[in-house]
Design an enzyme around this catalytic site. Structure first.
Site, PDB file in Angstrom:
ATOM      1  N   TYR A  57       0.913  -1.218  -0.224  1.00 15.58           N
ATOM      2  CA  TYR A  57       0.006  -0.004  -0.055  1.00 15.58           C
ATOM      3  C   TYR A  57       0.825   0.954   0.216  1.00 15.58           C
ATOM      4  O   TYR A  57       2.080   1.369   0.158  1.00 15.58           O
ATOM      5  CB  TYR A  57      -0.813   0.109   1.162  1.00 15.58           C
ATOM      6  CG  TYR A  57      -0.258   0.425   2.569  1.00 15.58           C
ATOM      7  CD1 TYR A  57      -0.152   1.520   2.885  1.00 15.58           C
ATOM      8  CD2 TYR A  57       0.310  -0.800   3.173  1.00 15.58           C
ATOM      9  CE1 TYR A  57       0.464   1.749   4.158  1.00 15.58           C
ATOM     10  CE2 TYR A  57       0.949  -0.808   4.528  1.00 15.58           C
ATOM     11  CZ  TYR A  57       0.888   0.868   5.017  1.00 15.58           C
ATOM     12  OH  TYR A  57       1.568   1.149   6.232  1.00 15.58           O
ATOM     13  N   CYS A  58       0.137   2.414  -0.222  1.00 16.72           N
ATOM     14  CA  CYS A  58       0.667   3.696  -0.313  1.00 16.72           C
ATOM     15  C   CYS A  58      -0.341   4.455  -0.024  1.00 16.72           C
ATOM     16  O   CYS A  58      -1.202   4.253   0.828  1.00 16.72           O
ATOM     17  CB  CYS A  58       1.582   3.899  -1.516  1.00 16.72           C
ATOM     18  SG  CYS A  58       0.587   4.332  -3.097  1.00 16.72           S
ATOM     19  N   THR A  59      -0.184   5.869  -0.520  1.00 19.30           N
ATOM     20  CA  THR A  59      -1.225   6.772  -0.064  1.00 19.30           C
ATOM     21  C   THR A  59      -2.593   6.665  -0.774  1.00 19.30           C
ATOM     22  O   THR A  59      -3.659   6.524  -0.058  1.00 19.30           O
ATOM     23  CB  THR A  59      -0.674   8.218  -0.383  1.00 19.30           C
ATOM     24  OG1 THR A  59       0.483   8.562   0.086  1.00 19.30           O
ATOM     25  CG2 THR A  59      -1.710   9.244  -0.347  1.00 19.30           C
ATOM     26  N   ILE A 102      -3.711   4.085   1.955  1.00 19.99           N
ATOM     27  CA  ILE A 102      -3.818   4.398   3.340  1.00 19.99           C
ATOM     28  C   ILE A 102      -4.985   5.360   3.572  1.00 19.99           C
ATOM     29  O   ILE A 102      -5.563   5.251   4.723  1.00 19.99           O
ATOM     30  CB  ILE A 102      -2.653   4.719   3.978  1.00 19.99           C
ATOM     31  CG1 ILE A 102      -2.616   4.680   5.505  1.00 19.99           C
ATOM     32  CG2 ILE A 102      -2.216   6.387   3.773  1.00 19.99           C
ATOM     33  CD1 ILE A 102      -1.465   4.919   6.180  1.00 19.99           C
TER      34      ILE A 102
END
Length: 168
Positions: A100-102, A129
């Protein structure tokens, strides 16, 4: 029989659909954005599909300063700009991985690298996130729950509807 919808009502309905607080937790605008960012061939998992995080190897593909603000519990930081397959040699290639990232763009790229390196089950966290927190899921800083979420930048922060926005 035709229904007559007043122009003002149509406009208000459209604006309500775009607002993050409408009947869906995630706005239509955010879903549209995500669909434009993702490769439809790369598998995603939505937050509600992750009832047991311990079943996955969680990888955070954001930069270190973003990870330090908050991250999913037990996630390992792997970065994006500095990502190297050397940093994931301890991972089990047969156990599912969620990256995951932003919002999911950077993590998808890292996920593709992992798949190319022989990882069998690699998933991108749908919505990143931001969507994770908007769905009411916790994030952590130094082992303690926090409300802070690094949103990468102020423009990306508009999508976070819960939690405290942090950006540089």
């Amino acid at each position: 029989m035709k229904y007559k919808v007043f122009p003002k009502a149509r406009i208000l309905f459209f604006l309500a659909l775009l607002s993050p607080g409408f009947a869906f937790t995630q706005s239509l605008a955010y879903r549209t954005l995500l669909s434009s960012l993702y490769d439809s061939e790369f598998p995603v998992l939505k937050p509600e599909q992750l009832s047991d995080l311990k079943s996955y190897q969680l990888l955070d593909a954001r930069e270190k300063k973003e990870y330090e603000v908050s991250h999913l519990q037990d996630a390992t930081w792997v970065g994006f700009e500095t990502f190297s397959l050397k940093n994931v040699t301890d991972l089990d290639k047969n156990k599912p991985v969620v990256v995951y990232c932003t919002v999911g763009a950077r993590s998808e790229e890292i996920g593709k690298k992992l798949k190319s390196a022989g990882f069998k089950q690699v998933y991108n966290l749908y919505g990143g996130i931001i969507h994770w927190v908007n769905e009411g899921n916790p994030v952590y800083q130094n082992g303690t729950k926090t409300n802070q979420v690094h949103t990468y930048s102020q423009p990306w922060g508009i999508w976070l509807t819960k939690g405290e926005k942090v950006y540089d």
